[in-house]
Design a protein around this motif. Structure first.
Motif, mmCIF file in Angstrom:
data_model
loop_
_atom_site.group_PDB
_atom_site.id
_atom_site.type_symbol
_atom_site.label_atom_id
_atom_site.label_comp_id
_atom_site.label_asym_id
_atom_site.label_seq_id
_atom_site.Cartn_x
_atom_site.Cartn_y
_atom_site.Cartn_z
ATOM 1 N N LYS A 1 0.837 -1.214 0.000
ATOM 2 C CA LYS A 1 0.000 0.000 0.000
ATOM 3 C C LYS A 1 0.870 1.261 0.000
ATOM 4 O O LYS A 1 0.529 2.255 -0.644
ATOM 5 N N ALA A 2 2.000 1.193 0.718
ATOM 6 C CA ALA A 2 2.911 2.345 0.723
ATOM 7 C C ALA A 2 3.503 2.560 -0.668
ATOM 8 O O ALA A 2 3.645 3.704 -1.131
ATOM 9 N N ARG A 3 3.829 1.469 -1.350
ATOM 10 C CA ARG A 3 4.377 1.589 -2.711
ATOM 11 C C ARG A 3 3.338 2.170 -3.658
ATOM 12 O O ARG A 3 3.653 3.025 -4.492
ATOM 13 N N ILE A 4 2.098 1.730 -3.534
ATOM 14 C CA ILE A 4 1.035 2.260 -4.384
ATOM 15 C C ILE A 4 0.884 3.755 -4.157
ATOM 16 O O ILE A 4 0.766 4.544 -5.103
ATOM 17 N N GLY A 5 0.907 4.167 -2.878
ATOM 18 C CA GLY A 5 0.783 5.586 -2.571
ATOM 19 C C GLY A 5 1.923 6.394 -3.153
ATOM 20 O O GLY A 5 1.707 7.480 -3.724
ATOM 21 N N ALA A 6 3.146 5.880 -3.030
ATOM 22 C CA ALA A 6 4.312 6.609 -3.540
ATOM 23 C C ALA A 6 4.263 6.725 -5.059
ATOM 24 O O ALA A 6 4.500 7.803 -5.625
ATOM 25 N N CYS A 7 3.972 5.609 -5.725
ATOM 26 C CA CYS A 7 3.878 5.647 -7.197
ATOM 27 C C CYS A 7 2.766 6.580 -7.649
ATOM 28 O O CYS A 7 2.917 7.333 -8.629
ATOM 29 N N THR B 1 6.252 4.785 -17.541
ATOM 30 C CA THR B 1 6.080 3.347 -17.776
ATOM 31 C C THR B 1 6.524 2.555 -16.550
ATOM 32 O O THR B 1 5.836 1.627 -16.100
ATOM 33 N N PHE B 2 7.663 2.944 -16.013
ATOM 34 C CA PHE B 2 8.165 2.295 -14.801
ATOM 35 C C PHE B 2 7.183 2.479 -13.638
ATOM 36 O O PHE B 2 6.901 1.534 -12.879
ATOM 37 N N LEU B 3 6.654 3.682 -13.471
ATOM 38 C CA LEU B 3 5.752 3.955 -12.358
ATOM 39 C C LEU B 3 4.479 3.129 -12.474
ATOM 40 O O LEU B 3 4.012 2.530 -11.495
ATOM 41 N N PHE B 4 3.891 3.075 -13.654
ATOM 42 C CA PHE B 4 2.681 2.275 -13.849
ATOM 43 C C PHE B 4 2.963 0.791 -13.599
ATOM 44 O O PHE B 4 2.165 0.087 -12.964
ATOM 45 N N SER B 5 4.109 0.320 -14.096
ATOM 46 C CA SER B 5 4.430 -1.100 -13.922
ATOM 47 C C SER B 5 4.624 -1.448 -12.451
ATOM 48 O O SER B 5 4.133 -2.473 -11.969
ATOM 49 N N ASN B 6 5.353 -0.597 -11.737
ATOM 50 C CA ASN B 6 5.596 -0.902 -10.337
ATOM 51 C C ASN B 6 4.322 -0.805 -9.511
ATOM 52 O O ASN B 6 4.104 -1.603 -8.594
ATOM 53 N N ARG B 7 3.468 0.154 -9.827
ATOM 54 C CA ARG B 7 2.197 0.222 -9.106
ATOM 55 C C ARG B 7 1.341 -0.987 -9.456
ATOM 56 O O ARG B 7 0.660 -1.548 -8.594
ATOM 57 N N GLY B 8 1.392 -1.424 -10.703
ATOM 58 C CA GLY B 8 0.660 -2.629 -11.097
ATOM 59 C C GLY B 8 1.131 -3.850 -10.336
ATOM 60 O O GLY B 8 0.328 -4.661 -9.873
ATOM 61 N N ASN B 9 2.449 -3.997 -10.164
ATOM 62 C CA ASN B 9 2.983 -5.126 -9.392
ATOM 63 C C ASN B 9 2.497 -5.084 -7.951
ATOM 64 O O ASN B 9 2.202 -6.129 -7.345
ATOM 65 N N SER B 10 2.409 -3.887 -7.399
ATOM 66 C CA SER B 10 1.934 -3.756 -6.020
ATOM 67 C C SER B 10 0.466 -4.138 -5.920
ATOM 68 O O SER B 10 0.050 -4.789 -4.953
ATOM 69 N N TYR B 11 -0.325 -3.758 -6.906
ATOM 70 C CA TYR B 11 -1.737 -4.169 -6.918
ATOM 71 C C TYR B 11 -1.861 -5.693 -7.012
ATOM 72 O O TYR B 11 -2.721 -6.300 -6.364
ATOM 73 N N VAL B 12 -0.998 -6.311 -7.811
ATOM 74 C CA VAL B 12 -1.024 -7.777 -7.934
ATOM 75 C C VAL B 12 -0.784 -8.427 -6.577
ATOM 76 O O VAL B 12 -1.462 -9.393 -6.205
ATOM 77 N N SER B 13 0.181 -7.908 -5.819
ATOM 78 C CA SER B 13 0.492 -8.510 -4.527
ATOM 79 C C SER B 13 -0.675 -8.402 -3.556
ATOM 80 O O SER B 13 -0.766 -9.179 -2.604
ATOM 81 N N LEU B 14 -1.593 -7.462 -3.792
ATOM 82 C CA LEU B 14 -2.790 -7.316 -2.959
ATOM 83 C C LEU B 14 -4.006 -7.983 -3.599
ATOM 84 O O LEU B 14 -5.125 -7.842 -3.097
ATOM 85 N N HIS B 15 -3.792 -8.702 -4.707
ATOM 86 C CA HIS B 15 -4.861 -9.390 -5.438
ATOM 87 C C HIS B 15 -5.901 -8.409 -6.002
ATOM 88 O O HIS B 15 -7.050 -8.795 -6.231
ATOM 89 N N ARG B 16 -5.490 -7.197 -6.252
ATOM 90 C CA ARG B 16 -6.382 -6.192 -6.858
ATOM 91 C C ARG B 16 -6.096 -6.192 -8.367
ATOM 92 O O ARG B 16 -5.458 -5.302 -8.914
ATOM 93 N N TYR B 17 -6.575 -7.240 -9.013
ATOM 94 C CA TYR B 17 -6.141 -7.539 -10.377
ATOM 95 C C TYR B 17 -6.676 -6.553 -11.415
ATOM 96 O O TYR B 17 -5.975 -6.232 -12.382
ATOM 97 N N ASP B 18 -7.883 -6.070 -11.257
ATOM 98 C CA ASP B 18 -8.420 -5.131 -12.247
ATOM 99 C C ASP B 18 -7.615 -3.836 -12.254
ATOM 100 O O ASP B 18 -7.313 -3.280 -13.330
ATOM 101 N N GLU B 19 -7.274 -3.330 -11.067
ATOM 102 C CA GLU B 19 -6.454 -2.115 -11.008
ATOM 103 C C GLU B 19 -5.062 -2.376 -11.560
ATOM 104 O O GLU B 19 -4.480 -1.514 -12.247
ATOM 105 N N ALA B 20 -4.517 -3.572 -11.268
ATOM 106 C CA ALA B 20 -3.204 -3.925 -11.806
ATOM 107 C C ALA B 20 -3.232 -3.973 -13.333
ATOM 108 O O ALA B 20 -2.338 -3.439 -14.004
#
Length: 581
Positions: free
Chosen positions: A49-55, A71-90
């Motif tokens: 959640k902290a990574r999502i907020g920072a990105c 591109t990097f920011l979107f990808s890293n935020r997407g990876n963070s969403y995946v780790s929280l199982h928030r797949y649509d946002e990822a």
């Protein structure tokens, strides 16, 4: 499937290292905050959640709208969403990343991960293959391909993909575990065990490898090896549903119905919809002769899946045997281990009694007396008692081992502790006299985990009774608190001991006082709790739950209601320390 963290671009790293602001000062975010957000966004070890907020803060800043690193920011935020199982946002973030850079192989892998976890294997396969074509070097991309092939039943392709991952990185333990899964699915159990063992050797803390190897042993009816592996798995990951379900099955193979029921119950507490856990528990209840509880589990399954395995036949068999139409979760009338008039000589009774007082920095007055008096009383009541005084860490461990051997197959096992204890972040620790508490590492390495001790004792006997007079005011905890403050560590360190969950059936845990509170050492020969216990334990014909109510009342009265013992019970069996005269 592993979630990757994309590396911070070299230009950004150099700017951060030199202290130069990443973004021009026209940004709404101060340059120091920008650098902090970059560091958090890229940090794989940071809270998701902290990574999502920072990105997000960087993506929302107008000064970064045209930045080449989006591109990097979107990808890293997407990876963070995946780790929280928030797949649509990822998925939305990876799509944005690929719009900005259609050949970004890391974003393709990220999108493939989302498709994989959503069960869209064909889309996942296409993304992974395209990523491999763009950069064929990373081993994890072949591991991802192996995972997709495995889920699609393409076992030969899966084995080749996992093999390619290991060729590129012989230490990539995920690939050993994945290939082991293929071998287990195709009933090549010896090969599966070999691969799981390789994964464990490379990463001894990888809980899934222990679960998978335990399942392979179980398929070979090797219940002892399976239970050992699965016990390590749930110790590494106490919330592992698969670990509890598989260990429950292993206990079933060993016909240890008590522990099978306990493990299936653990799984159901974490996920009440797990029908395999409920089915396993129903079978264990049936074999243990608790027909009404078995029927209740089978009816629950049929209400959700009328065609689940042979549940309907099993329920019909139980109803024919007289199981009630509806059953409570706990029997109305529990079994009696020792009837009020039964002779205690017919039982195998064991006890471990420890009194630690000679702490160099924080000595106590009464634990020696408490342990000696409790030990003598229990011997009078027919217990084979192991007693320890002023135990070091090595002595504590050796004494527990000796007791565990005596407790194997016992009707009842009692553990009584008098001495210092403490909690950190809700975990309780019993302190040997050579304790070290200068850091969290010290506490974990040089003290006795109450949870692990209870698991050791409970695994041996039919009924387990635990009495903890270890909640005394502890100046050693102040030492640790000072150390944590100096290190800016934000761990919770409350007074006394933490409340625990009693998950196993036929276990009673009694604290000398309420959780997060301290008990008195006492000004007489014994502590208030031990005195009350000694005053009541030999009363003939008093069941243990009633006995502890009397102990509680006496402690409250003798301490002016300042100290109130608390008991946590999973007992389904009545127990009497002393029979009726």
């Amino acid at each position: 499937m592993t979630v990757r963290t994309l590396p911070l671009p070299i230009a950004i790293i150099m700017l951060l290292m030199s202290g130069v602001p990443v973004i021009a000062t026209s940004s709404r975010i101060a340059s120091a905050d920008i650098q902090a957000n970059w560091l958090t966004c890229r940090d794989a070890g940071a809270d998701a959640k902290a990574r999502i907020g920072a990105c997000s803060r960087l993506l929302d800043d107008p000064a970064l709208r045209q930045n080449s690193n989006r591109t990097f920011l979107f990808s890293n935020r997407g990876n963070s969403y995946v780790s929280l199982h928030r797949y649509d946002e990822a998925l939305a973030d990876f799509e944005q990343a690929l719009k900005l850079s259609p050949t970004n192989d890391n974003a393709l892998v990220g999108r493939g991960n989302v498709h994989f976890w959503k069960g869209e294997s064909e889309a996942a396969l296409q993304d992974y293959m395209k990523a491999v074509s763009l950069d064929p070097r990373p081993a994890d991309r072949y591991n991802d391909l192996g995972n997709v092939y495995f889920t699609r039943g393409q076992y030969d392709d899966a084995i080749k993909a996992y093999g390619e991952a290991l060729r590129r990185d012989p230490k990539y333990f995920y690939a050993y575990s994945g290939r082991g899964n293929v071998y287990r699915e195709t009933k090549a159990y010896d090969r599966a065990v070999t691969d799981y063992t390789s994964a464990i050797q490379l990463n001894p803390s990888y809980a899934n490898a222990y679960i998978n190897r335990g399942a392979a042993y179980l398929a070979q009816q090797r219940s002892i090896e399976a239970i050992s592996d699965l016990s390590k798995a749930v110790l590494l990951d106490p919330d592992s549903i698969e670990g509890y379900v598989n260990r429950g099955d292993a206990y079933g193979v060993a016909k240890d119905w008590k522990h099978a029921i306990a493990d299936f119950t653990q799984a159901l507490q974490r996920d009440p919809t797990r029908l395999d856990a409920r089915f396993g528990r129903g079978q264990a209840y049936k074999e243990a002769g608790r027909l009404d509880l078995a029927a209740a589990d089978f009816r629950n399954i049929l209400s959700q899946r009328p065609d689940y395995l042979n549940t309907r036949d099993l329920l019909a068999e139980l109803e024919k045997a007289g199981a009630l139409a509806a059953a409570p979760e706990v029997p109305d009338r529990p079994a009696t281990l020792t009837a009020p008039g039964a002779a205690i000589e017919t039982q195998h009774r064991v006890a471990l009694v420890i009194g630690n007082a000679a702490y160099p920095q924080a000595p106590l007055a009464n634990p020696h007396n408490d342990a000696a008096d409790v030990s003598a009383k229990l011997k009078d009541l027919g217990f084979d008692v192991v007693t320890g005084y002023d135990l070091t860490l090595a002595g504590f461990s050796d004494t527990i081992d000796r007791f565990a051997q005596k407790a194997r197959g016992a009707d009842v096992a009692v553990f009584y502790y008098s001495g210092h204890a403490m909690q950190i972040d809700g975990e309780n620790w019993l302190l040997p006299i050579d304790t070290r508490v200068g850091s969290v590492f010290d506490v974990q390495q040089f003290n006795i985990s109450l949870q692990r001790l209870l698991q050791t004792v409970d695994s041996q006997a039919k009924v387990t009774l635990v009495f903890l007079d270890g909640c005394r005011n502890n100046p050693l905890a102040d030492t640790l608190m000072a150390s944590l403050k100096a290190q800016n560590r934000a761990l919770r360190l409350d007074r006394g001991l933490a409340r625990i969950t009693v998950d196993s059936p036929d276990t009673l845990v009694v604290f000398a006082t309420q959780p997060n509170d301290v008990a008195a050492d006492g000004i007489g020969r014994n502590s208030p709790f031990t005195k009350a216990f000694l005053d009541n334990v030999a009363t003939p014909g008093v069941e243990v739950e009633t006995l502890m109510k009397r102990v509680t009342a006496e402690v409250k009265a003798n301490t002016g209601d300042h100290q109130r013992p608390e008991r946590l019970s999973g007992l389904t069996t009545e127990f009497y320390f002393a029979p009726t005269r």
